[in-house]
Design a protein around this motif. Structure first.
Motif, PDB file in Angstrom:
ATOM      1  N   GLN A  87      33.146  -1.489 -13.510  1.00  0.00           N
ATOM      2  CA  GLN A  87      31.863  -2.148 -13.261  1.00  0.00           C
ATOM      3  C   GLN A  87      30.994  -1.316 -12.325  1.00  0.00           C
ATOM      4  O   GLN A  87      29.783  -1.179 -12.543  1.00  0.00           O
ATOM      5  N   LEU A  88      31.606  -0.759 -11.274  1.00  0.00           N
ATOM      6  CA  LEU A  88      30.848   0.064 -10.332  1.00  0.00           C
ATOM      7  C   LEU A  88      30.357   1.338 -11.002  1.00  0.00           C
ATOM      8  O   LEU A  88      29.188   1.724 -10.852  1.00  0.00           O
ATOM      9  N   ALA A  89      31.219   2.007 -11.751  1.00  0.00           N
ATOM     10  CA  ALA A  89      30.818   3.247 -12.429  1.00  0.00           C
ATOM     11  C   ALA A  89      29.691   2.989 -13.421  1.00  0.00           C
ATOM     12  O   ALA A  89      28.726   3.761 -13.498  1.00  0.00           O
ATOM     13  N   ALA A  90      29.802   1.902 -14.175  1.00  0.00           N
ATOM     14  CA  ALA A  90      28.749   1.566 -15.142  1.00  0.00           C
ATOM     15  C   ALA A  90      27.450   1.254 -14.427  1.00  0.00           C
ATOM     16  O   ALA A  90      26.367   1.653 -14.880  1.00  0.00           O
ATOM     17  N   ARG A  91      27.540   0.566 -13.293  1.00  0.00           N
ATOM     18  CA  ARG A  91      26.317   0.201 -12.558  1.00  0.00           C
ATOM     19  C   ARG A  91      25.604   1.439 -12.041  1.00  0.00           C
ATOM     20  O   ARG A  91      24.371   1.524 -12.085  1.00  0.00           O
ATOM     21  N   VAL A  92      26.354   2.404 -11.547  1.00  0.00           N
ATOM     22  CA  VAL A  92      25.746   3.648 -11.054  1.00  0.00           C
ATOM     23  C   VAL A  92      25.100   4.401 -12.219  1.00  0.00           C
ATOM     24  O   VAL A  92      23.964   4.886 -12.114  1.00  0.00           O
ATOM     25  N   ALA A  93      25.811   4.507 -13.338  1.00  0.00           N
ATOM     26  CA  ALA A  93      25.268   5.219 -14.498  1.00  0.00           C
ATOM     27  C   ALA A  93      24.003   4.546 -15.013  1.00  0.00           C
ATOM     28  O   ALA A  93      23.026   5.214 -15.367  1.00  0.00           O
ATOM     29  N   VAL A  94      24.002   3.222 -15.053  1.00  0.00           N
ATOM     30  CA  VAL A  94      22.819   2.488 -15.521  1.00  0.00           C
ATOM     31  C   VAL A  94      21.636   2.745 -14.596  1.00  0.00           C
ATOM     32  O   VAL A  94      20.506   2.970 -15.054  1.00  0.00           O
ATOM     33  N   PRO A  99      15.226   4.871 -15.230  1.00  0.00           N
ATOM     34  CA  PRO A  99      13.891   5.410 -15.534  1.00  0.00           C
ATOM     35  C   PRO A  99      13.721   5.775 -17.008  1.00  0.00           C
ATOM     36  O   PRO A  99      12.650   5.559 -17.576  1.00  0.00           O
ATOM     37  N   ALA A 100      14.773   6.303 -17.625  1.00  0.00           N
ATOM     38  CA  ALA A 100      14.695   6.634 -19.050  1.00  0.00           C
ATOM     39  C   ALA A 100      14.542   5.372 -19.884  1.00  0.00           C
ATOM     40  O   ALA A 100      13.821   5.355 -20.891  1.00  0.00           O
ATOM     41  N   ALA A 101      15.202   4.289 -19.475  1.00  0.00           N
ATOM     42  CA  ALA A 101      15.096   3.024 -20.203  1.00  0.00           C
ATOM     43  C   ALA A 101      13.686   2.449 -20.095  1.00  0.00           C
ATOM     44  O   ALA A 101      13.131   1.937 -21.079  1.00  0.00           O
ATOM     45  N   VAL A 102      13.097   2.538 -18.916  1.00  0.00           N
ATOM     46  CA  VAL A 102      11.721   2.053 -18.730  1.00  0.00           C
ATOM     47  C   VAL A 102      10.755   2.879 -19.571  1.00  0.00           C
ATOM     48  O   VAL A 102       9.872   2.344 -20.247  1.00  0.00           O
ATOM     49  N   ARG A 103      10.955   4.179 -19.561  1.00  0.00           N
ATOM     50  CA  ARG A 103      10.088   5.065 -20.340  1.00  0.00           C
ATOM     51  C   ARG A 103      10.232   4.784 -21.843  1.00  0.00           C
ATOM     52  O   ARG A 103       9.238   4.746 -22.574  1.00  0.00           O
ATOM     53  N   MET A 104      11.453   4.552 -22.298  1.00  0.00           N
ATOM     54  CA  MET A 104      11.676   4.246 -23.705  1.00  0.00           C
ATOM     55  C   MET A 104      11.000   2.927 -24.079  1.00  0.00           C
ATOM     56  O   MET A 104      10.439   2.784 -25.169  1.00  0.00           O
ATOM     57  N   THR A 105      11.050   1.953 -23.189  1.00  0.00           N
ATOM     58  CA  THR A 105      10.395   0.672 -23.448  1.00  0.00           C
ATOM     59  C   THR A 105       8.893   0.863 -23.608  1.00  0.00           C
ATOM     60  O   THR A 105       8.267   0.267 -24.494  1.00  0.00           O
ATOM     61  N   GLN A 106       8.312   1.692 -22.758  1.00  0.00           N
ATOM     62  CA  GLN A 106       6.878   1.960 -22.864  1.00  0.00           C
ATOM     63  C   GLN A 106       6.540   2.554 -24.231  1.00  0.00           C
ATOM     64  O   GLN A 106       5.520   2.211 -24.830  1.00  0.00           O
ATOM     65  N   ARG A 107       7.407   3.420 -24.723  1.00  0.00           N
ATOM     66  CA  ARG A 107       7.136   4.065 -26.004  1.00  0.00           C
ATOM     67  C   ARG A 107       7.353   3.115 -27.177  1.00  0.00           C
ATOM     68  O   ARG A 107       6.771   3.299 -28.243  1.00  0.00           O
ATOM     69  N   ASP A 117       9.683  -8.605 -21.849  1.00  0.00           N
ATOM     70  CA  ASP A 117      10.630  -9.030 -22.881  1.00  0.00           C
ATOM     71  C   ASP A 117      11.369  -7.833 -23.471  1.00  0.00           C
ATOM     72  O   ASP A 117      12.586  -7.866 -23.667  1.00  0.00           O
ATOM     73  N   ASN A 118      10.619  -6.778 -23.765  1.00  0.00           N
ATOM     74  CA  ASN A 118      11.229  -5.617 -24.404  1.00  0.00           C
ATOM     75  C   ASN A 118      12.168  -4.862 -23.473  1.00  0.00           C
ATOM     76  O   ASN A 118      13.214  -4.371 -23.894  1.00  0.00           O
ATOM     77  N   VAL A 119      11.797  -4.747 -22.200  1.00  0.00           N
ATOM     78  CA  VAL A 119      12.634  -3.972 -21.291  1.00  0.00           C
ATOM     79  C   VAL A 119      13.963  -4.682 -21.055  1.00  0.00           C
ATOM     80  O   VAL A 119      14.984  -4.035 -20.805  1.00  0.00           O
ATOM     81  N   GLN A 120      13.981  -5.997 -21.144  1.00  0.00           N
ATOM     82  CA  GLN A 120      15.241  -6.715 -21.007  1.00  0.00           C
ATOM     83  C   GLN A 120      16.202  -6.328 -22.127  1.00  0.00           C
ATOM     84  O   GLN A 120      17.398  -6.125 -21.906  1.00  0.00           O
ATOM     85  N   LEU A 121      15.676  -6.193 -23.338  1.00  0.00           N
ATOM     86  CA  LEU A 121      16.495  -5.782 -24.469  1.00  0.00           C
ATOM     87  C   LEU A 121      16.981  -4.348 -24.288  1.00  0.00           C
ATOM     88  O   LEU A 121      18.147  -4.035 -24.562  1.00  0.00           O
ATOM     89  N   VAL A 122      16.106  -3.459 -23.823  1.00  0.00           N
ATOM     90  CA  VAL A 122      16.472  -2.055 -23.659  1.00  0.00           C
ATOM     91  C   VAL A 122      17.549  -1.897 -22.578  1.00  0.00           C
ATOM     92  O   VAL A 122      18.496  -1.120 -22.739  1.00  0.00           O
ATOM     93  N   VAL A 123      17.410  -2.622 -21.478  1.00  0.00           N
ATOM     94  CA  VAL A 123      18.407  -2.530 -20.409  1.00  0.00           C
ATOM     95  C   VAL A 123      19.763  -3.061 -20.884  1.00  0.00           C
ATOM     96  O   VAL A 123      20.815  -2.487 -20.577  1.00  0.00           O
ATOM     97  N   ALA A 124      19.743  -4.146 -21.643  1.00  0.00           N
ATOM     98  CA  ALA A 124      21.000  -4.663 -22.206  1.00  0.00           C
ATOM     99  C   ALA A 124      21.648  -3.618 -23.112  1.00  0.00           C
ATOM    100  O   ALA A 124      22.869  -3.423 -23.094  1.00  0.00           O
ATOM    101  N   ALA A 125      20.821  -2.918 -23.896  1.00  0.00           N
ATOM    102  CA  ALA A 125      21.331  -1.854 -24.760  1.00  0.00           C
ATOM    103  C   ALA A 125      21.888  -0.701 -23.929  1.00  0.00           C
ATOM    104  O   ALA A 125      22.895  -0.081 -24.297  1.00  0.00           O
ATOM    105  N   ALA A 286       3.590   6.794 -13.344  1.00  0.00           N
ATOM    106  CA  ALA A 286       4.581   7.808 -12.986  1.00  0.00           C
ATOM    107  C   ALA A 286       5.791   7.171 -12.306  1.00  0.00           C
ATOM    108  O   ALA A 286       6.942   7.552 -12.560  1.00  0.00           O
ATOM    109  N   ALA A 287       5.544   6.167 -11.468  1.00  0.00           N
ATOM    110  CA  ALA A 287       6.640   5.497 -10.777  1.00  0.00           C
ATOM    111  C   ALA A 287       7.528   4.752 -11.769  1.00  0.00           C
ATOM    112  O   ALA A 287       8.750   4.725 -11.629  1.00  0.00           O
TER     113      ALA A 287
END
Length: 289
Positions: A87-94, A99-107, A117-125, A286-287
């Protein structure tokens, strides 16, 4: 970012949780111990979790994928297992990939959809990708592999959730036919997603080649898509910038003025105002990226 993304509960929650985690001694000690044991870092490595992650990212920028593969291997080998360490290793990796997940959601964002709504799905993925990544079979280019796996999962999820008719997702046809964007598969995927988002908000004609969005032009269009979604710019203002700032095929002011039935001075003034608005909001974009 907090003001512009007040409604992005999942991102806010993850960042708040991360700050809490970084204030604790035990998680940092455990992650640091893994990395020292694997000879990724030595005893001079930072003792805080956020300092340790910053150190890994800084070295990855300087040393390239070979170094990022070493520390990602340490995290992913544990993340795909079970128990508290996983759980700890996965949390650090996530968090490192957030930032990549947020950027992908924007695209991925299309007209009429909510970023929250969309970013929740991307983070779950993203969690799914980290916990199931085939680290035993794939040991190289792990950061790219994670992003590419995330894109595949997100495209499938968005296809089921946002395309109930079963129609092909925008951009999939170009990818299947091997569009001539001279980049790696991940970049082709990202460019296709950006092309779809730009087309949905009227910033790209369907016939325009994907290659146009593979360079600096793509970064501008991505910013404009975000600005429209966040209501930083109006459609006319975004189009004025998109049409003018092109490497090739820019719309002359005279032609734009004739089409709008106004003077060239009015066109230039509208564009200047739009650029000022965009510059003011750009740090928030950018943030988030």
């Amino acid at each position: 970012m907090d003001t512009a993304y007040a409604d992005i509960n999942v991102v806010d929650r993850l960042n708040a949780e991360w700050r809490w985690l970084c204030d604790r001694v035990a998680p940092a000690r455990e992650v640091r111990g893994w990395l020292i044991e694997a000879d990724v870092v030595d005893e001079r490595a930072p003792h805080t979790l956020d300092g340790l992650c910053d150190h890994l990212q800084d070295r990855s920028k300087g040393e390239g994928p070979r170094f990022s593969d070493t520390w990602l291997t340490v995290l992913l080998e544990r993340a795909v297992a079970e128990g508290d360490q996983a759980q700890l290793a996965a949390r650090v990796a996530v968090q490192m990939m957030l930032p990549a997940a947020v950027r992908m959601t924007q695209r991925c964002l299309r007209q009429g959809e909510e970023f929250a709504d969309n970013v929740q799905l991307v983070v779950a993925a993203l969690y799914q990708v980290v916990r199931r990544f085939p680290i035993e079979r794939r040991r190289r280019q792990l950061a790219q592999g994670l992003r590419l796996e995330l894109w595949h999962v997100v495209s499938r999820e968005f296809g089921r959730e946002f395309s109930p008719s079963g129609e092909e997702l925008p951009g999939e046809k170009e990818l299947a036919e091997g569009a001539s964007v001279a980049v790696d598969p991940l970049r082709r995927a990202e460019v296709s997603l950006l092309a779809s988002a730009a087309e949905a908000v009227g910033l790209r004609a369907p016939a325009e080649p994907l290659e146009e969005l593979a360079g600096p032009r793509g970064e501008l269009v991505e910013l404009l898509v975000w600005a429209l979604a966040q209501k930083v710019l109006t459609q006319d203002a975004a189009a004025a910038i998109a049409d003018h700032y092109r490497d090739a095929g820019a719309v002359p002011d005279a032609a734009a003025a004739r089409a709008a039935g106004v003077s060239q001075a009015a066109i230039r003034q509208k564009r200047r105002r739009a650029v000022v608005q965009l510059r003011t909001a750009a740090p928030l974009w950018a943030a988030a990226a």
